[in-house]
Scaffold this motif. Structure first.
Motif, PDB file in Angstrom:
ATOM      1  N   PHE A  53       3.476  -9.622   0.184  1.00 24.74           N
ATOM      2  CA  PHE A  53       2.901  -8.585   1.036  1.00 24.74           C
ATOM      3  C   PHE A  53       3.964  -8.138   2.025  1.00 24.74           C
ATOM      4  CE2 PHE A  53      -0.381 -11.341  -0.507  1.00 24.74           C
ATOM      5  CZ  PHE A  53      -1.436 -10.499  -0.820  1.00 24.74           C
ATOM      6  N   PHE A  54       3.853  -6.896   2.499  1.00 25.81           N
ATOM      7  CA  PHE A  54       4.788  -6.454   3.527  1.00 25.81           C
ATOM      8  C   PHE A  54       4.000  -5.929   4.717  1.00 25.81           C
ATOM      9  CE2 PHE A  54       4.004  -2.406   1.452  1.00 25.81           C
ATOM     10  CZ  PHE A  54       4.135  -1.452   2.462  1.00 25.81           C
ATOM     11  N   ALA A  55       4.570  -6.096   5.893  1.00 30.84           N
ATOM     12  CA  ALA A  55       3.940  -5.647   7.125  1.00 30.84           C
ATOM     13  C   ALA A  55       4.903  -4.745   7.881  1.00 30.84           C
ATOM     14  CB  ALA A  55       3.547  -6.846   7.986  1.00 30.84           C
ATOM     15  N   VAL A  56       4.339  -3.823   8.669  1.00 31.23           N
ATOM     16  CA  VAL A  56       5.127  -2.847   9.418  1.00 31.23           C
ATOM     17  C   VAL A  56       4.962  -3.116  10.908  1.00 31.23           C
ATOM     18  CG1 VAL A  56       5.604  -0.399   9.764  1.00 31.23           C
ATOM     19  CG2 VAL A  56       4.694  -1.189   7.568  1.00 31.23           C
ATOM     20  N   GLY A  57       6.050  -3.482  11.543  1.00 30.04           N
ATOM     21  CA  GLY A  57       5.986  -3.868  12.943  1.00 30.04           C
ATOM     22  C   GLY A  57       5.526  -2.759  13.865  1.00 30.04           C
ATOM     23  N   THR A  58       5.823  -1.511  13.538  1.00 30.82           N
ATOM     24  CA  THR A  58       5.467  -0.399  14.428  1.00 30.82           C
ATOM     25  C   THR A  58       4.002  -0.020  14.336  1.00 30.82           C
ATOM     26  OG1 THR A  58       6.210   1.097  12.671  1.00 30.82           O
ATOM     27  CG2 THR A  58       7.776   0.595  14.451  1.00 30.82           C
ATOM     28  N   THR A  59       3.308  -0.416  13.264  1.00 30.39           N
ATOM     29  CA  THR A  59       1.887  -0.075  13.109  1.00 30.39           C
ATOM     30  C   THR A  59       0.966  -1.279  13.224  1.00 30.39           C
ATOM     31  OG1 THR A  59       1.931  -0.352  10.698  1.00 30.39           O
ATOM     32  CG2 THR A  59       2.496   1.831  11.575  1.00 30.39           C
ATOM     33  N   GLY A  60       1.517  -2.493  13.023  1.00 32.83           N
ATOM     34  CA  GLY A  60       0.680  -3.689  13.056  1.00 32.83           C
ATOM     35  C   GLY A  60      -0.180  -3.859  11.820  1.00 32.83           C
ATOM     36  N   ILE A  61       0.237  -3.245  10.709  1.00 31.75           N
ATOM     37  CA  ILE A  61      -0.545  -3.258   9.472  1.00 31.75           C
ATOM     38  C   ILE A  61       0.252  -3.957   8.370  1.00 31.75           C
ATOM     39  CG2 ILE A  61      -1.507  -1.776   7.651  1.00 31.75           C
ATOM     40  CD1 ILE A  61      -2.066   0.295   9.810  1.00 31.75           C
ATOM     41  N   TYR A  62      -0.467  -4.696   7.492  1.00 30.24           N
ATOM     42  CA  TYR A  62       0.189  -5.246   6.305  1.00 30.24           C
ATOM     43  C   TYR A  62      -0.440  -4.632   5.059  1.00 30.24           C
ATOM     44  CZ  TYR A  62      -3.612  -8.556   5.100  1.00 30.24           C
ATOM     45  OH  TYR A  62      -4.809  -9.126   4.721  1.00 30.24           O
ATOM     46  N   CYS A  63       0.363  -4.545   3.985  1.00 31.06           N
ATOM     47  CA  CYS A  63      -0.016  -3.792   2.785  1.00 31.06           C
ATOM     48  C   CYS A  63       0.394  -4.542   1.526  1.00 31.06           C
ATOM     49  CB  CYS A  63       0.662  -2.421   2.767  1.00 31.06           C
ATOM     50  SG  CYS A  63       0.356  -1.380   4.199  1.00 31.06           S
ATOM     51  N   ARG A  64      -0.085  -4.034   0.404  1.00 31.93           N
ATOM     52  CA  ARG A  64       0.415  -4.459  -0.909  1.00 31.93           C
ATOM     53  C   ARG A  64       1.638  -3.599  -1.253  1.00 31.93           C
ATOM     54  NH1 ARG A  64      -3.925  -3.019  -5.387  1.00 31.93           N
ATOM     55  NH2 ARG A  64      -5.502  -3.652  -3.871  1.00 31.93           N
ATOM     56  N   PRO A  65       2.522  -4.048  -2.148  1.00 34.38           N
ATOM     57  CA  PRO A  65       3.719  -3.268  -2.461  1.00 34.38           C
ATOM     58  C   PRO A  65       3.432  -1.858  -2.978  1.00 34.38           C
ATOM     59  CG  PRO A  65       4.013  -5.515  -3.196  1.00 34.38           C
ATOM     60  CD  PRO A  65       2.591  -5.408  -2.736  1.00 34.38           C
ATOM     61  N   SER A  66       2.319  -1.642  -3.655  1.00 38.07           N
ATOM     62  CA  SER A  66       2.031  -0.331  -4.232  1.00 38.07           C
ATOM     63  C   SER A  66       1.304   0.603  -3.278  1.00 38.07           C
ATOM     64  CB  SER A  66       1.194  -0.484  -5.513  1.00 38.07           C
ATOM     65  OG  SER A  66      -0.094  -0.999  -5.200  1.00 38.07           O
ATOM     66  N   CYS A  67       1.210   0.259  -2.000  1.00 39.27           N
ATOM     67  CA  CYS A  67       0.506   1.102  -1.034  1.00 39.27           C
ATOM     68  C   CYS A  67       1.029   2.542  -1.094  1.00 39.27           C
ATOM     69  CB  CYS A  67       0.668   0.553   0.378  1.00 39.27           C
ATOM     70  SG  CYS A  67      -0.243   1.498   1.626  1.00 39.27           S
ATOM     71  N   PRO A  68       0.136   3.531  -1.165  1.00 40.92           N
ATOM     72  CA  PRO A  68       0.582   4.926  -1.296  1.00 40.92           C
ATOM     73  C   PRO A  68       1.067   5.563   0.004  1.00 40.92           C
ATOM     74  CG  PRO A  68      -1.811   4.830  -1.237  1.00 40.92           C
ATOM     75  CD  PRO A  68      -1.330   3.407  -1.258  1.00 40.92           C
TER      76      PRO A  68
ATOM     77  N   VAL B 185       3.383   6.440   3.354  1.00 41.05           N
ATOM     78  CA  VAL B 185       4.817   6.722   3.498  1.00 41.05           C
ATOM     79  C   VAL B 185       5.584   5.416   3.665  1.00 41.05           C
ATOM     80  CG1 VAL B 185       6.556   7.843   4.938  1.00 41.05           C
ATOM     81  CG2 VAL B 185       4.367   8.984   4.501  1.00 41.05           C
ATOM     82  N   THR B 186       6.671   5.273   2.941  1.00 38.23           N
ATOM     83  CA  THR B 186       7.453   4.038   3.006  1.00 38.23           C
ATOM     84  C   THR B 186       8.063   3.865   4.394  1.00 38.23           C
ATOM     85  OG1 THR B 186       8.011   4.263   0.661  1.00 38.23           O
ATOM     86  CG2 THR B 186       9.360   2.756   1.982  1.00 38.23           C
TER      87      THR B 186
ATOM     88  N   GLU C 172      12.888  -2.644  -2.274  1.00 40.86           N
ATOM     89  CA  GLU C 172      12.989  -1.658  -3.345  1.00 40.86           C
ATOM     90  C   GLU C 172      11.667  -1.547  -4.101  1.00 40.86           C
ATOM     91  OE1 GLU C 172      15.351   0.558  -4.002  1.00 40.86           O
ATOM     92  OE2 GLU C 172      16.166  -0.193  -2.099  1.00 40.86           O
ATOM     93  N   ALA C 173      10.962  -2.685  -4.260  1.00 40.16           N
ATOM     94  CA  ALA C 173       9.643  -2.648  -4.903  1.00 40.16           C
ATOM     95  C   ALA C 173       8.660  -1.843  -4.064  1.00 40.16           C
ATOM     96  CB  ALA C 173       9.124  -4.065  -5.121  1.00 40.16           C
ATOM     97  N   VAL C 174       8.747  -1.988  -2.738  1.00 38.33           N
ATOM     98  CA  VAL C 174       7.883  -1.219  -1.838  1.00 38.33           C
ATOM     99  C   VAL C 174       8.234   0.268  -1.903  1.00 38.33           C
ATOM    100  CG1 VAL C 174       7.307  -0.839   0.595  1.00 38.33           C
ATOM    101  CG2 VAL C 174       7.459  -3.170  -0.296  1.00 38.33           C
ATOM    102  N   ARG C 175       9.531   0.578  -1.902  1.00 35.46           N
ATOM    103  CA  ARG C 175       9.971   1.986  -1.964  1.00 35.46           C
ATOM    104  C   ARG C 175       9.464   2.673  -3.224  1.00 35.46           C
ATOM    105  NH1 ARG C 175      15.691   3.837  -0.083  1.00 35.46           N
ATOM    106  NH2 ARG C 175      15.605   4.525  -2.235  1.00 35.46           N
TER     107      ARG C 175
END
Length: 468
Positions: free
Chosen positions: A22-37, A39-40, A8-11
């Motif tokens: 930190f959160f990472a996206v399995g389909t892109t292989g990228i990790y981000c901070r929660p406030s990343c602008p 697309v969720t 919910e913090a990421v959304r």
């Protein structure tokens, strides 16, 4: 937080949690901070990590949009007094790079295996991986803000070899060092023309989360500045704080600006800001340590949301918190220095600097000396409480490094003849970064815990308490 609340913090792109996880996206292989602008991502594609190092260890590279490696450090490590919190403060100070895992373990009083197990179990990464992530961030700063040769940057960032440096940059940023340099504002040609060197200084943005009140911090630093070691110039709102630094490999001179427009409202949409700094070093290997010590001095890794929520609920403090949201509790750039200064005061500290401080080979305007080391003071003036304190600091009886156990240190300080409780509380606040230190006197409300150091700073900023 559980994983659903993290999502919910990421959304909501909630910047209050930048650095907390930190959160990472399995389909892109990228990790981000929660406030990343960006697309969720869908929930099923998201993984969460306690540290950037853990995300990197799982094979994810840093997002080029939100630059998760540049977030403020987790406020948790400043608050926690257990072995994990102490270890994280030491790693941030560069201990693993200088002394290895064995040196880190020795400072903590545990075996290397125990430290590895505790960090990996709780954070998903061991001390080597955590130090590697920090080196990668330092390398990016140097690549994008200086025109130094890549070989020099590799060793300045703390890497043992150019090959290790190249492999790490590729793994973390998915590009070569040359390509990473080209992504700097102005591109590779502009970066190549930059002349930042140890002598010219390296520009650094010191990020913070949430609101930040620079004026009370600069007021305090100006009030207690010791001539020769530090000074504050300019009018309120546009001042510059400068000081000398004793660092593991050499000497540093740094300048930090109180500049309007570098702080934000602290909302989720505008999660923080930064202070502009320039660091002059005789040895570039000290960059990571110098940055971390400035972060401690200006209390940039604090969580102002947690502090303000607790203190703002108190009837006495509520109007003060509303007037100064994000007020910080300054620390120190040299943990042993405030211990001496808390005991002797500003004028006597200035005398000690002129008589025993090491003079800079190239004085910088009014900055002429380093603050004298405890061993020098213990030998030069062995009598009284000052002699007892500096001797205890010099032989390690009293430890004030980032990995020191705060309660053990307080016990050791109480054993120093002539050291009173008020001075010990000030040392805990400034040298050890204790967020909940309180001097003797009227009992402070329990509702102020664990942020009594911040509460007292609110009272001082409002003129209800005097600075020592």
């Amino acid at each position: 937080m559980d994983e659903d609340s993290r999502y919910e913090a990421v959304r909501s792109r909630d910047g209050r949690f930048d650095g907390a996880f930190f959160f990472a996206v399995g389909t892109t292989g990228i990790y981000c901070r929660p406030s990343c602008p960006a697309v969720t991502p869908k929930r099923r594609n998201v993984r969460f990590f306690a540290t950037a190092a853990a995300a990197q260890g799982a094979g994810f590279r840093a997002c080029r949009r939100c630059r998760p490696d540049a977030v403020p450090g987790s406020a948790e490590w400043n608050v926690r007094a257990d072995v994990v919190g102490r270890a994280m403060r030491l790693i941030a100070d560069g201990v693993v790079d200088r002394e290895g895992v064995a040196g880190l373990a020795a400072r903590l009083g545990y075996s290397a295996r125990q430290v590895q197990r505790q960090l990996t179990g709780e954070l998903g990464a061991g001390p080597v991986a955590l130090a590697r992530a920090q080196r990668a961030h330092t390398a990016r700063v140097l690549l994008q803000t200086t025109g130094l040769p890549i070989t020099e940057i590799a060793f300045a960032a703390g890497f043992a070899s150019v090959r290790q440096f190249n492999d790490t940059v590729r793994a973390v940023y998915a590009m070569t060092p040359t390509a990473l340099r080209a992504t700097a504002p102005g591109g590779g040609r502009a970066a190549a023309r930059r002349t930042a060197t140890p002598a010219a200084g390296i520009p650094v943005r010191l990020a913070h989360r949430g609101p930040y009140q620079p004026r009370p911090v600069f007021d305090l630093l100006e009030h207690e500045a010791v001539p020769g070691v530090e000074d504050v110039t300019g009018a309120p709102g546009a001042r510059t704080y400068r000081r000398t630094l004793r660092l593991p490999y050499g000497i540093g001179v740094t300048a930090v600006d109180e500049r309007p427009g570098t702080t934000r409202t602290g909302s989720a949409a505008h999660p923080g800001g930064w202070l502009d700094a320039r660091i002059h070093l005789t040895d570039l290997r000290d960059l990571t340590t110098a940055v971390q010590r400035l972060r401690r001095l200006f209390d940039l890794d604090a969580d102002p949301y947690a502090v303000d929520e607790r203190l703002g609920a108190d009837a006495r403090l509520a109007p003060l918190v509303a007037a100064r949201p994000g007020l910080r509790s300054p620390g120190t750039a040299d943990p042993e220095e405030p211990a001496v200064r808390a005991l002797v005061g500003r004028e006597e500290a200035a005398r000690l600097v002129q008589r025993y401080g090491k003079r800079l080979d190239a004085p910088c305007d009014g900055l002429t000396h380093l603050f004298p080391e405890p061993a020098v003071l213990a030998e030069a003036e062995p009598g009284g409480t000052l002699g007892a304190l500096t001797a205890a600091l010099a032989d390690g009886t009293v430890r004030l490094d980032p990995g020191a156990d705060r309660d053990d240190t307080a016990d050791a300080l109480r054993a120093v003849p002539g050291l009173d409780a008020r001075t010990i509380a000030e040392i805990r606040t400034r040298a050890l970064g204790d967020p909940d230190a309180a001097p003797p006197g009227p009992e402070l409300p329990g509702s102020w815990r664990p942020w009594r150091s911040y509460a007292l700073n609110h009272l001082r900023a409002a003129g209800e308490l005097e600075y020592r």
